[in-house]
Design an enzyme around this catalytic site. Structure first.
Site, PDB file in Angstrom:
ATOM      1  N   CYS A 102       0.664  -1.531   0.123  1.00  0.00           N
ATOM      2  CA  CYS A 102       0.084  -0.057   0.124  1.00  0.00           C
ATOM      3  C   CYS A 102       1.086   1.494  -0.110  1.00  0.00           C
ATOM      4  CB  CYS A 102      -1.295   0.321   1.504  1.00  0.00           C
ATOM      5  SG  CYS A 102      -1.551   1.930   1.556  1.00  0.00           S
ATOM      6  N   VAL A 103       0.735   2.053  -1.528  1.00  0.00           N
ATOM      7  CA  VAL A 103       1.281   3.423  -0.999  1.00  0.00           C
ATOM      8  C   VAL A 103       1.465   4.622  -0.102  1.00  0.00           C
ATOM      9  CG1 VAL A 103      -0.601   4.418  -2.495  1.00  0.00           C
ATOM     10  CG2 VAL A 103       2.059   5.485  -2.312  1.00  0.00           C
TER      11      VAL A 103
END
Lengths: 114, 119
Positions: B78-79
């Site tokens: 997840c960024v």
């Protein structure tokens, strides 16, 4: 169903759980959100986090409505055990008891627990 | 069955990533499909190639990278969670890709079951 069950600020579960809800809300899915155990504190009104250096993110839960997430619940026993009522919360979730929680969980495809 | 896997804890502090790895490996051996492994919260820390455990210990990142190489399974980090923990394209290992939470949502829609590993 997205379940909030840990207190905010001590860990990041609730905050990143909120980020997750807001993304999932942008998809056209049947989403339920449940606050249970210490997760209730994530939506407690009037939190003052100033001394912690951590942003108070509870008001952001008000955005659930804007994302058309209407199935928002709070566990009755958890609420009572903490001496709280819906008036103490930043949003107005529907109060449900343990048997309703169980029934609702039966109907879910996925759980994301924060 | 089509599984999705969600990992919420970093390596070593918790067993979650090890358990997820054992689960994924066993599932594939049994003929199931892992659609995607999604690393969220401290789980993003599993992706850094900078980890350097002692030689007699398991290497969690390499275990995962090997699994990706062997099975072609997609690993998404997840960024938003990665950024706040200093994980970016410079440090992620082979087999991992940075992506958005929308990919977790899509995984929940497409998989028969999403299994979460956390503390």
């Amino acid at each position: 169903m997205i379940v909030f069950r840990t207190a905010p600020y001590g860990t990041i579960y609730a905050f990143e759980g909120l980020e997750n809800v807001l993304i999932m809300g942008a998809y056209d899915q049947d989403i339920s959100v449940l606050f249970i155990d210490d997760g209730i504190y994530a939506i407690k009104d009037g939190m003052n986090t100033e001394g912690t250096g951590i942003k108070n993110f509870s008001p952001t839960f008000r955005a659930l409505e804007a994302y058309d997430i209407e199935k928002v619940y709070v566990d009755k026993e958890s609420l009572e055990a903490r001496g709280l009522s819906v008036d103490d919360l930043v949003i107005e979730p529907e109060i449900i008891d343990a048997s309703q929680v169980a029934q609702m969980m039966e109907d879910q495809k996925n759980f994301f627990i924060f | 069955m089509k599984f999705g896997i969600l990992i919420l804890e970093g390596p070593y502090q918790h067993e979650a990533s090890d358990s997820a790895y054992q689960f994924a490996k066993a599932a594939v051996e049994k003929g199931h499909e892992i659609l995607r492994v999604f690393f969220y919260q401290d789980g993003v820390l599993n992706s850094t190639k900078l980890m350097e455990p002692q030689a007699d210990d398991r290497h969690v990142q390499k275990m995962w990278s090997q699994f990706a190489a062997d099975t072609g399974t997609e690993f998404i980090v997840c960024v938003a969670a990665a950024k706040r923990r200093g994980i970016n394209d410079d440090v992620i290992a082979d087999g991992f890709k940075i992506g958005g939470l929308g990919m977790l949502t899509e995984l929940a829609i497409e998989a028969d079951r999403v299994v979460t590993f956390r503390a």
